[in-house]
Design an enzyme around this catalytic site. Sequence first.
Site, PDB file in Angstrom:
ATOM      1  N   ASN A 188       0.795  -1.220   0.000  1.00 34.39           N
ATOM      2  CA  ASN A 188       0.000   0.000   0.000  1.00 34.39           C
ATOM      3  C   ASN A 188       0.829   1.272   0.000  1.00 34.39           C
ATOM      4  O   ASN A 188       0.576   2.196  -0.756  1.00 34.39           O
ATOM      5  CB  ASN A 188      -0.855   0.029   1.263  1.00 34.39           C
ATOM      6  CG  ASN A 188      -2.231  -0.520   0.986  1.00 34.39           C
ATOM      7  OD1 ASN A 188      -2.438  -1.139  -0.058  1.00 34.39           O
ATOM      8  ND2 ASN A 188      -3.137  -0.299   1.914  1.00 34.39           N
ATOM      9  N   GLU A 212      12.557  -4.294  -8.095  1.00 34.12           N
ATOM     10  CA  GLU A 212      12.287  -5.724  -8.144  1.00 34.12           C
ATOM     11  C   GLU A 212      11.013  -6.033  -8.906  1.00 34.12           C
ATOM     12  O   GLU A 212      10.967  -6.948  -9.706  1.00 34.12           O
ATOM     13  CB  GLU A 212      12.091  -6.198  -6.703  1.00 34.12           C
ATOM     14  CG  GLU A 212      12.990  -7.280  -6.258  1.00 34.12           C
ATOM     15  CD  GLU A 212      12.788  -7.530  -4.782  1.00 34.12           C
ATOM     16  OE1 GLU A 212      13.764  -7.387  -4.052  1.00 34.12           O
ATOM     17  OE2 GLU A 212      11.672  -7.858  -4.372  1.00 34.12           O
TER      18      GLU A 212
END
Lengths: 501, 501
Positions: free
Chosen positions: B269, B291
């Site tokens: 979030n 990533e």
Amino acid sequence: MSRIASDTYRSKVMSAEEAAKLIKNGDRVGFSGFTGSGYPKVLPEALAAEIKAAHDRGDEFQIASYTGASTAPEHDGALAAVDGISMRMPYQSDPVMRNKINAGTSEYYDVHLSHSGPQVRQGFWGDLDVAVVEVAAINADGTAIPSSSVGNNNVYLETAKKIILEVNAWQSIDLEGMHDIYSMKLPGENVAIPINAAGDRIGSKYYDIDWSRVAAVIETDAEDRNSPFKPLDQESKTIAENLLDFLGNEVKQGRMPKNLLPMQSGVGNIANAVLVGLNEGPFEQLTSYTEVIQDGMVDMIDSGKLLVASATAFSLSPEAAARMNDNAKKYREHIVLRPQEVSNNPEVIRRLGVVSCNGMIEADIYGNVNSTHIMGSRMQNGIGGSGDFTRNAYISCFVSPSLAKNGDISAIVPMVSHHDHTEHDVQVIITEQGLADLRGLSPKQRAKVIIENCAHPDYREALLEYVARAAKVANGAHTPHDLATSHEWHRRFLETGSMKG
Amino acid sequence: MSRIASDTYRSKVMSAEEAAKLIKNGDRVGFSGFTGSGYPKVLPEALAAEIKAAHDRGDEFQIASYTGASTAPEHDGALAAVDGISMRMPYQSDPVMRNKINAGTSEYYDVHLSHSGPQVRQGFWGDLDVAVVEVAAINADGTAIPSSSVGNNNVYLETAKKIILEVNAWQSIDLEGMHDIYSMKLPGENVAIPINAAGDRIGSKYYDIDWSRVAAVIETDAEDRNSPFKPLDQESKTIAENLLDFLGNEVKQGRMPKNLLPMQSGVGNIANAVLVGLNEGPFEQLTSYTEVIQDGMVDMIDSGKLLVASATAFSLSPEAAARMNDNAKKYREHIVLRPQEVSNNPEVIRRLGVVSCNGMIEADIYGNVNSTHIMGSRMQNGIGGSGDFTRNAYISCFVSPSLAKNGDISAIVPMVSHHDHTEHDVQVIITEQGLADLRGLSPKQRAKVIIENCAHPDYREALLEYVARAAKVANGAHTPHDLATSHEWHRRFLETGSMKG
């Protein structure tokens, strides 16, 4: 013959006392110096006298002191003794300085050595006011021959508003050509560091100095304050043998080439025992990508076992330093001294597959390592380059005797009192008891081999009791801890002088 | 149209049930899969059925399960539910798998993602028996188009004795060309990774597969199990604003270029709030070296704010995944998916000057961060790539709300109950309360700004009390701790359900 071949520079020659007056209260000063080599020999004591005089007058006078790493009593010690250092980084090992840090009167920023130079360049502290850098000579064109350490000198010379040079005639003039000065740029401006083997040379032999910022040149012939060599004790030899057996097996299993991989080793007795062991052992054509050149490496160059060593500084006994000075022409064929932002750079360490070997204060049963703090709060020396190498090594090793203080301290504890290297980064732990290969193991599996192989028998039962108790009370069985007693041994030592129950 | 253009490969097509029989008790299996994308969709459940049948017969059947990172319920969950996993690495987030780890019935090796592939290559576990890898298509020449994650697939395909491919027709065929497959070699054989900007391409678009080791090809069209997008809460927005203000000031101070530096952000979030904030903010021509590609990054590509993103996998909501699949031709101009040994490589991260931003469970007053363990012993998910980026970033940031469990847990504690990132590596801590810039500060100075700026007011007084008590009883004033009470809050939570006294 003068070591200053440039008339321009000669015009700035003055005494250390005159030069010290160029440094003011509140200045941020970047000094040369790394593990007792290449630090300025005369300016710091002259500055300490200025500071003391100011304090005697009731005036404030403290500086922020940056270096490469540790220096010597006439540098760190002298400035600390007069309460002249408000803030120190990135590493120190001086007893007077250490006491000021642990008394809370000097702030200490204990940072990875590879970060320290780039962070000065980054500039969040503000500008560097003064650089004080020892050199072996100044050439006619104004470039300078570095001396027995490079450290952060390139960064300090590039960024400082004022430069003070100490030209030291004790340093061998034949160091010329041993150094490889290559500077990193600001993030976003760097390209790959073109080092693909430990001995690759990528930079200049000299510091390129901006003359317009040179404020003073001091001449001296004081020698590096080198520590005498201690004879090897049996414990260190056993630890070294355990490591060499491990490396031998890695070669046998085909996981490492016959000439090993570039070795990094910390400073000290055990490190030297490892080097002695390597020198007497079966491995040939070795290389080293490390921080400091110790006695053992010089011997290995002499014997032909070590082809090349890359480092940022010497850390030699007086005897080895004399040999180095007399034979620098020979040794410079086998040694490359680089800035510490290159010698300790993760990029190169990971690429070369370095095998790291560093000392520790304590490790815990799950493989965390404390390199810096005594019983959680008291700073010993600092993390130095151990993190730079450990975190990026092919195989990272930590070594220590299993006991300290005549057996009142166990180097293997339930939970370390300070964490410098986490369970994710520590692969091999070695004591005189044996070796724990932690690679690929879960925390519980690690606890078993560390207790069985590394802990001293006097503490093994108590460690197993902790494991059993933690298994009962922990809120999860991955890394079982009993937070009520995980630091009980440290508390007991502080109360009774022994970790023993 | 079939996704298998090679007759040779078509001859190996079989059902998941048949293919599952190729995996034996004790096998080490390398699966594709990273943050819920690109994992094998049908083989794991078929294997779980085989394992269950064996267990029902009283036979032993467990495998060691390696992946890129987390997978999905039909993979990790299915295999864990039948107690099919003896050892798991390098990262997971499945609730069933997590319970097995915390019950102590599965071993978990929680390792830096950048280490995981190279360690399989290193071979200390022994050979990899099977690779199970999802691909988007097999070309006529036997190469394969990767799917929605790369992870460690290159390593597993190169090293496994047997290869099982899942060809997934749900994956967009237009992913072709988005990937950049470049493999590291063994230590001692590597040269500089030639990435000098986030978007540089250095490898192949395809996996080069050794046909002789391909044992089975499975066809499927099951979709990635993507998590729905949660609406942004005010707390996440405030944390994101604090980070964006900090970055804005770094630009203003001349310490960062106007288009910032390549950003890395963890999943979740707050990370998405940061991306939303960046998308609405003043910075242009951004890049990302990270990533995973999250929803917010796709929006930023659409808006033109984000020029290029380098990652190893998608972690998208079902809506964003559908957009990606429909428009992969466009997105592949802006996205590079690499093996995780490259996306997370310290060499490149340090070189590019990445700004990292990762979530945490808790931080302590001295700047240590716990990313993995609840109350010291219980594994939550794992360290993932947070260490790869943190340790090598130009600026490393950690974010968390200051409270959890309705205020019964403080994210700022006297001493973290587990250390994943040490005081040496954590530079910025951000909560909804504010931001602590720890760069260049001593431990005592850090404690002041962390408590003042980041701790929730409900816990501030108790933290200051700890600092005062520690200053009195500690054996040194560098990092003052009271080891008798440093974990008291965690113990109290375990006993009473609240850290509050």
